[in-house]
Each structure stands twice: as C-alpha cells, then as structure tokens.
Write a protein that holds these residues in place. Structure first.
Motif, PDB file in Angstrom:
ATOM      1  N   ILE A 141       0.837  -1.202   0.000  1.00 46.93           N
ATOM      2  CA  ILE A 141       0.000   0.000   0.000  1.00 46.93           C
ATOM      3  C   ILE A 141       0.873   1.254   0.000  1.00 46.93           C
ATOM      4  O   ILE A 141       0.669   2.180  -0.792  1.00 46.93           O
ATOM      5  CB  ILE A 141      -0.957  -0.001   1.208  1.00 46.93           C
ATOM      6  N   TYR A 145       0.946   3.119  -3.642  1.00 55.04           N
ATOM      7  CA  TYR A 145      -0.005   4.244  -3.559  1.00 55.04           C
ATOM      8  C   TYR A 145       0.474   5.284  -2.537  1.00 55.04           C
ATOM      9  O   TYR A 145      -0.227   5.602  -1.581  1.00 55.04           O
ATOM     10  CB  TYR A 145      -1.391   3.712  -3.185  1.00 55.04           C
ATOM     11  N   LYS A 147       0.736   8.450  -2.565  1.00 55.50           N
ATOM     12  CA  LYS A 147       0.043   9.736  -2.484  1.00 55.50           C
ATOM     13  C   LYS A 147      -1.389   9.599  -1.988  1.00 55.50           C
ATOM     14  O   LYS A 147      -2.102  10.599  -1.875  1.00 55.50           O
ATOM     15  CB  LYS A 147       0.069  10.423  -3.854  1.00 55.50           C
ATOM     16  N   LYS A 148      -1.807   8.387  -1.725  1.00 57.80           N
ATOM     17  CA  LYS A 148      -3.162   8.161  -1.233  1.00 57.80           C
ATOM     18  C   LYS A 148      -3.150   7.919   0.275  1.00 57.80           C
ATOM     19  O   LYS A 148      -2.148   7.466   0.839  1.00 57.80           O
ATOM     20  CB  LYS A 148      -3.798   6.963  -1.951  1.00 57.80           C
ATOM     21  N   ASP A 149      -4.258   8.231   0.913  1.00 60.06           N
ATOM     22  CA  ASP A 149      -4.425   7.915   2.324  1.00 60.06           C
ATOM     23  C   ASP A 149      -4.414   6.392   2.457  1.00 60.06           C
ATOM     24  O   ASP A 149      -5.286   5.712   1.903  1.00 60.06           O
ATOM     25  CB  ASP A 149      -5.755   8.488   2.816  1.00 60.06           C
ATOM     26  N   PRO A 150      -3.439   5.815   3.172  1.00 62.95           N
ATOM     27  CA  PRO A 150      -3.356   4.350   3.235  1.00 62.95           C
ATOM     28  C   PRO A 150      -4.582   3.696   3.844  1.00 62.95           C
ATOM     29  O   PRO A 150      -4.942   2.576   3.466  1.00 62.95           O
ATOM     30  CB  PRO A 150      -2.105   4.107   4.088  1.00 62.95           C
ATOM     31  N   GLU A 152      -7.630   4.823   3.507  1.00 67.61           N
ATOM     32  CA  GLU A 152      -8.648   4.838   2.461  1.00 67.61           C
ATOM     33  C   GLU A 152      -8.425   3.670   1.504  1.00 67.61           C
ATOM     34  O   GLU A 152      -9.376   3.018   1.065  1.00 67.61           O
ATOM     35  CB  GLU A 152      -8.605   6.168   1.703  1.00 67.61           C
ATOM     36  N   VAL A 153      -7.158   3.405   1.186  1.00 68.28           N
ATOM     37  CA  VAL A 153      -6.837   2.242   0.356  1.00 68.28           C
ATOM     38  C   VAL A 153      -7.309   0.968   1.049  1.00 68.28           C
ATOM     39  O   VAL A 153      -7.920   0.092   0.431  1.00 68.28           O
ATOM     40  CB  VAL A 153      -5.331   2.167   0.064  1.00 68.28           C
ATOM     41  N   ASN A 156     -11.029   0.334   0.856  1.00 71.18           N
ATOM     42  CA  ASN A 156     -11.505  -0.052  -0.478  1.00 71.18           C
ATOM     43  C   ASN A 156     -10.490  -0.976  -1.153  1.00 71.18           C
ATOM     44  O   ASN A 156     -10.244  -0.877  -2.357  1.00 71.18           O
ATOM     45  CB  ASN A 156     -11.733   1.204  -1.330  1.00 71.18           C
ATOM     46  N   SER A 159     -10.421  -2.634  -4.683  1.00 76.29           N
ATOM     47  CA  SER A 159     -10.371  -1.796  -5.876  1.00 76.29           C
ATOM     48  C   SER A 159      -8.936  -1.521  -6.343  1.00 76.29           C
ATOM     49  O   SER A 159      -8.750  -0.962  -7.429  1.00 76.29           O
ATOM     50  CB  SER A 159     -11.068  -0.456  -5.614  1.00 76.29           C
ATOM     51  N   TYR A 160      -7.950  -1.903  -5.546  1.00 75.74           N
ATOM     52  CA  TYR A 160      -6.566  -1.551  -5.854  1.00 75.74           C
ATOM     53  C   TYR A 160      -5.831  -2.784  -6.382  1.00 75.74           C
ATOM     54  O   TYR A 160      -5.587  -3.741  -5.654  1.00 75.74           O
ATOM     55  CB  TYR A 160      -5.886  -0.971  -4.611  1.00 75.74           C
TER      56      TYR A 160
END
Length: 202
Positions: A141, A145, A147-150, A152-153, A156, A159-160
């Motif tokens: 994660i 990703y 730059k994404k809120d871990p 939030e990953v 969801n 979806s990743y």
C-alpha cells in the motif's frame, strides 16, 4: 561467475546480522528478463534460520540487477519485503517454546478443494502467515499508492489492483467462505500500516 558471486557476497554481508542466508540459483522456468525472490524461515534452526533465494534464468550467463532503474528498484522492494516477512516469523518464533507450540495453527475454512489448492488455503489461513502477509500488504500500500491515504486504500482494498499479496489471497480463497481469515487479515494490515517504511517508488 564473478558477478553472481559479488552480488551474493554483498547481500550476504548486508543481511548476516539478521540471521539470513542468501543463495543465488538458476531456474529453467524463468525467461532471461525474469527473477524470483523466495524466502523461508526454518523454525528448528537456531543460527541463521532465514533463507532468501534469488533465482534467475538458466538462459542468462549470470545474475545481475536490471539495467532499467525502475525494475531494479522494484526488485529491491520485493527483496526487502521478503526479508521482513521472514523476520516477522523469526520474531513470532522467539516468543515460543518450540517443544509445546504448534506452528501450523490456522483458521479452519470449509471447502472442497484438494491437493495444491487445499494446501494454499491452509497455508494462508495460518495465524503466523496472516500476520506476515498483513505486513506485506501494508508495505505494498505504501509503495504503490504513496500519495493516497493508506487507510482509504485499506477501506476499499478490493479496488486496488497493484496489491500483489492481497490479490494472492483473493485468488486462493475464491469460491470459499473466508470471512474470518479476511477480517483478521485486514486487522493485521491496519496494525502494520503505522510502522512500515518503504523506498520511494520510481
């Protein structure tokens, strides 16, 4: 081969303090541009209980890092992930009496699969593996990703697509009722997220 020997020696020197044995081997199933990294924890071995094996194609004259920088850094990431996975097993084992602990404790799953499919389900249902794979997924994660809120990953996660270890769980448990394993896996990912650090993805 000198290059193979040099890389193996450098890795062995770097990982020796962690009780790791490094091996570099050929694999006829690999194409010239492919590499595999495998890790094992030998719980009954007191000294150097971890083995890390880097495999390269029999069609290649020697083992070398990729010339392409992005591929090289991905290899370093997966090497780091493999070593840390086995170090977690080492830490798990250090707290136990080897004479009384059953290393294959797992969450039972009702299924009708046999052979290798059955073995994979039982392997990924083991409590120790759920913990270690939770760490693997937390690393993925943060790496894939950044730059994404871990969290939030994590919420969801289906979806990743780049979370290789999580996709492995999905493929192994496809068609089974594995909620107990899945819920425990998500909790372990959540546990590890604040602690993992990874190199910046190229």
């Amino acid at each position: 081969c000198m290059l193979k020997s040099t890389i193996g020696t450098q890795l062995q020197d770097a990982l020796k303090p962690f009780g790791v044995i490094v091996k570099i081997e050929r694999n006829s199933r690999l194409s010239p541009n492919r590499k595999w990294i495998k890790g094992f924890f030998v719980w009954s071995r007191i000294h150097k209980p971890i083995e890390v094996i880097l495999e390269f194609s029999t069609e290649s004259p020697y083992f070398d890092w990729d010339v392409d920088q992005a591929r090289k850094e991905r290899t370093f990431f997966y090497l780091s992930q493999t070593v840390q996975h086995e170090l977690i097993h080492k830490a798990q084992n250090s707290r136990r009496d080897p004479n009384t602990y059953f290393h294959d404790l797992y969450i039972p799953i009702n299924h009708r699969k046999k052979g290798a499919a059955k073995d994979a389900i039982e392997y990924l249902s083991m409590l120790d593996e759920i913990d270690s794979y939770g760490h693997d997924i937390a690393m993925e994660i943060m790496y894939h990703y950044p730059k994404k809120d871990p969290y939030e990953v994590l919420r969801n996660i289906k979806s990743y697509k780049l979370l290789k270890s999580y996709r492995y769980y999905l493929s192994v448990f496809k068609g089974t009722r594995w909620k107990d394993v899945h819920d425990r896996l998500l909790k372990k990912i959540n546990k590890w997220l604040p602690y993992v650090t990874v190199m910046e993805k190229p």
